[in-house]
Design a protein around this motif. Sequence first.
Motif, PDB file in Angstrom:
ATOM      1  N   ILE A 557       0.762   5.975  -6.440  1.00 57.96           N
ATOM      2  CA  ILE A 557      -0.356   6.404  -5.581  1.00 57.96           C
ATOM      3  C   ILE A 557      -1.627   6.386  -6.420  1.00 57.96           C
ATOM      4  CG2 ILE A 557      -1.305   8.206  -4.111  1.00 57.96           C
ATOM      5  CD1 ILE A 557       1.498   9.288  -3.722  1.00 57.96           C
ATOM      6  N   LYS A 558      -2.584   5.620  -5.998  1.00 54.37           N
ATOM      7  CA  LYS A 558      -3.849   5.524  -6.721  1.00 54.37           C
ATOM      8  C   LYS A 558      -4.897   6.396  -6.043  1.00 54.37           C
ATOM      9  CE  LYS A 558      -7.183   2.296  -8.698  1.00 54.37           C
ATOM     10  NZ  LYS A 558      -7.539   0.876  -8.930  1.00 54.37           N
ATOM     11  N   LEU A 559      -5.483   7.307  -6.816  1.00 54.14           N
ATOM     12  CA  LEU A 559      -6.567   8.150  -6.320  1.00 54.14           C
ATOM     13  C   LEU A 559      -7.861   7.352  -6.431  1.00 54.14           C
ATOM     14  CD1 LEU A 559      -5.603  11.493  -8.113  1.00 54.14           C
ATOM     15  CD2 LEU A 559      -4.824  10.621  -5.906  1.00 54.14           C
ATOM     16  N   ASP A 560      -8.393   6.975  -5.300  1.00 52.22           N
ATOM     17  CA  ASP A 560      -9.535   6.062  -5.286  1.00 52.22           C
ATOM     18  C   ASP A 560     -10.502   6.454  -4.183  1.00 52.22           C
ATOM     19  OD1 ASP A 560     -11.317   4.011  -5.411  1.00 52.22           O
ATOM     20  OD2 ASP A 560      -9.896   2.407  -5.037  1.00 52.22           O
ATOM     21  N   PRO A 561     -11.728   6.871  -4.547  1.00 58.56           N
ATOM     22  CA  PRO A 561     -12.701   7.239  -3.502  1.00 58.56           C
ATOM     23  C   PRO A 561     -13.100   6.066  -2.624  1.00 58.56           C
ATOM     24  CG  PRO A 561     -13.743   7.174  -5.674  1.00 58.56           C
ATOM     25  CD  PRO A 561     -12.270   7.054  -5.906  1.00 58.56           C
ATOM     26  N   ASN A 562     -12.813   4.843  -3.075  1.00 58.64           N
ATOM     27  CA  ASN A 562     -13.121   3.658  -2.275  1.00 58.64           C
ATOM     28  C   ASN A 562     -11.899   3.137  -1.530  1.00 58.64           C
ATOM     29  OD1 ASN A 562     -15.866   3.425  -3.010  1.00 58.64           O
ATOM     30  ND2 ASN A 562     -15.276   2.517  -4.965  1.00 58.64           N
ATOM     31  N   ALA A 563     -10.925   4.008  -1.327  1.00 53.31           N
ATOM     32  CA  ALA A 563      -9.684   3.576  -0.683  1.00 53.31           C
ATOM     33  C   ALA A 563      -9.981   2.867   0.636  1.00 53.31           C
ATOM     34  CB  ALA A 563      -8.773   4.775  -0.442  1.00 53.31           C
ATOM     35  N   SER A 564      -9.305   1.740   0.839  1.00 52.76           N
ATOM     36  CA  SER A 564      -9.506   0.950   2.054  1.00 52.76           C
ATOM     37  C   SER A 564      -8.170   0.374   2.473  1.00 52.76           C
ATOM     38  CB  SER A 564     -10.515  -0.173   1.804  1.00 52.76           C
ATOM     39  OG  SER A 564     -10.076  -0.995   0.739  1.00 52.76           O
ATOM     40  N   GLU A 593      -2.788   4.315  -1.472  1.00 56.09           N
ATOM     41  CA  GLU A 593      -4.111   4.764  -1.897  1.00 56.09           C
ATOM     42  C   GLU A 593      -4.372   6.147  -1.310  1.00 56.09           C
ATOM     43  OE1 GLU A 593      -7.374   1.469  -2.154  1.00 56.09           O
ATOM     44  OE2 GLU A 593      -6.178   1.110  -0.356  1.00 56.09           O
ATOM     45  N   ALA A 594      -5.132   6.945  -2.033  1.00 54.44           N
ATOM     46  CA  ALA A 594      -5.542   8.250  -1.520  1.00 54.44           C
ATOM     47  C   ALA A 594      -6.964   8.522  -1.987  1.00 54.44           C
ATOM     48  CB  ALA A 594      -4.603   9.347  -2.005  1.00 54.44           C
ATOM     49  N   GLN A 595      -7.782   9.041  -1.091  1.00 50.51           N
ATOM     50  CA  GLN A 595      -9.162   9.315  -1.453  1.00 50.51           C
ATOM     51  C   GLN A 595      -9.507  10.796  -1.390  1.00 50.51           C
ATOM     52  OE1 GLN A 595     -11.589   7.191   1.345  1.00 50.51           O
ATOM     53  NE2 GLN A 595     -10.684   8.178   3.145  1.00 50.51           N
ATOM     54  N   ASP A 602      -0.510  13.036   2.874  1.00 50.65           N
ATOM     55  CA  ASP A 602       0.175  12.155   3.818  1.00 50.65           C
ATOM     56  C   ASP A 602       0.988  11.086   3.074  1.00 50.65           C
ATOM     57  OD1 ASP A 602      -0.921  13.554   5.903  1.00 50.65           O
ATOM     58  OD2 ASP A 602      -2.527  12.122   6.292  1.00 50.65           O
ATOM     59  N   ALA A 603       0.425  10.550   1.995  1.00 54.35           N
ATOM     60  CA  ALA A 603       1.142   9.522   1.241  1.00 54.35           C
ATOM     61  C   ALA A 603       2.420  10.079   0.635  1.00 54.35           C
ATOM     62  CB  ALA A 603       0.235   8.961   0.141  1.00 54.35           C
ATOM     63  N   ILE A 604       2.348  11.266   0.042  1.00 45.82           N
ATOM     64  CA  ILE A 604       3.533  11.882  -0.554  1.00 45.82           C
ATOM     65  C   ILE A 604       4.601  12.104   0.508  1.00 45.82           C
ATOM     66  CG2 ILE A 604       4.414  13.973  -1.664  1.00 45.82           C
ATOM     67  CD1 ILE A 604       1.701  14.205  -3.077  1.00 45.82           C
TER      68      ILE A 604
END
Length: 620
Positions: A557-564, A593-595, A602-604
């Motif tokens: 899971i990548k923590l990314d404020p630009n998640a798309s 992705e998670a922002q 939700d991803a978890i």
Amino acid sequence: MLVSIDHTETMRNRARLSEAANEASLAVIAINNKNIDDASLEQNQQIALNYINYFVNQKISSDKLDGANIEIEYKADKKEYDIAYKQMFNSLITRNDYTSNKKSEVISVSNKKESYGNTQKYDVGDSVAIAFISDFSGSATCEYSDTQCNDYTSVVRNSDTRRLNYMRKAIGDAISRFEEYPIYNFALVPYDIGVPVLTDVNNPAGGVGYACSVMYKMQTPYDSVDYNFWANKNIAYPKWRKLKEINLIDDYLTYNYFDRFNKNTVYYYLDYYYYLYYSKIIGPALGAHSDSDLVDKNLCEYRHNIEQVNMGSSRYACNKKAPEDYPLSLRNRRKVERQYAKIVQLYDYMFSGDYDDVHGSFANTKTVDVGGTIESLFTRMNQNIITFNRIISPTMTNFSPFQGMCQSPLYSNGVMSKSMINMSDSERFAEAANHIRNFKALPHLVPLSDDGEDHKAHNKELREFISDNNVTWQPGGGTDTMTALLRTVPVMVKESSNNKIMIIITDGKDDKGADKLRDDFLDGNVCQSITEGLTSKENYNKGYIKKPANAAAIYYIKLDPNASNLTTDAEYEAMYGKWFTECMKNNKDYLFEAQDYQSLFDAINRIIEVETGNFINKSE
């Protein structure tokens, strides 16, 4: 006889409706849209009617028949779907009304709602061990909306906008959802450069101590280093660096540090910085503010009154009560002479700035045997685990050659902070002295509970540990994700669940050098070696794992404020690099992705939950 036949036909219709409702409920729960809006409810009704109409009329149709009624209820607290369907059927019995026209009786038939048409979303039907591999590097202090941040940021410690805080909350809340089910067993593997672990050794001021752990097969000659011994030593690197710059040292590994010109320098620096640590940090923490106080409190011994390098020792000998650690003891002098050159070379790799592909860990591209580590993941696990007691001090060269590793507990306890970077040495020492007696090992690795232990109690304890808002967790240091993944393997092998899940949660920005080492491992199919090894019957037969799992998986899971919403392989590769192409072999199902908090939570949950549910009897 007619009444009996009519009753039998009614029961048959009810049985058909009940079975139809069962199949419909499984279809609805597979989608699992939770009736979140009118469109979702309509979708569920259309799916359910397709099944029911086929069972009753042998026709696939989502049309609702005249006189039919369907209700689909979702109970969020139980993750339960209940389908109630009612339909009018003609009776075999007719009656005469006052106009003498014969009409059939109409009977309302529904499914048996207590035991049919009800499904509950069970997350798995089998035992599962889940490890959260969580990034506690300095960039976890960034606010989730800051797209440019990749460094330690001073924000409100308990702000929900920090990556660390919403990660803690999402993990804690996810555990809370599943902790009551004894089939689940959770672990936490926090990391920066290395994984902080608990130790039974207190720090010298009486507070809690902690250790730093990695798992690699090291190349020769770094496979014969006592890393725990060297973790709190000063190796006088600036002196050797100067000698190399003027060409008096050609090779750090072959240089003679113990000739008559250098030997006293080696031992003086080892001894003096022990004294400095006790006089500036440990002593003040215990109320010893002078050399005589150090002696009175049995922290140090007076040796002589000359503080000079050529003496080969400091005026005061401190920590002699730990002979296995004191560098000037007879047996340790031999160790120093055998290993000193290796530590100087290790330090040069880590901090000279001469190597673009090396980060601040002794386990780096110059020292790690990548192929050997992968090959011996399970066969030499205990030998490959390297754990050293982390000296509790500001991250300075004075006290440890490994100061870049496992920094997050130092930041959590105020022993290190961004503001301290600009302080004088005396101010840093004073800050450390103020915090070391009450030091707590936060964060630290929390393993899976052992077989036979109460998983529910363990999960609750872990959730409370993660979610305790009265405890400040401050990340710090660099990022080395591969070290954390490898160090998770020993956690997973010691437990006998039938399913093993490893969930990496990170902003994805490994340190320069750590990214090269990571990709070397990914190119070597380390992910496949891990998952195959955890399910290997051969590894079980040889005693390398406690039990072969039925399935093992790694999620990222990548923590990314630009998640798309990524769609193409090229987009996934640009976002995840070799985690996508090599670890997941282009399988997008293992990447998320998670922002913010909600998208991470939700991803978890999507990872933990399975795609189908189980029938339930509401009366039980």
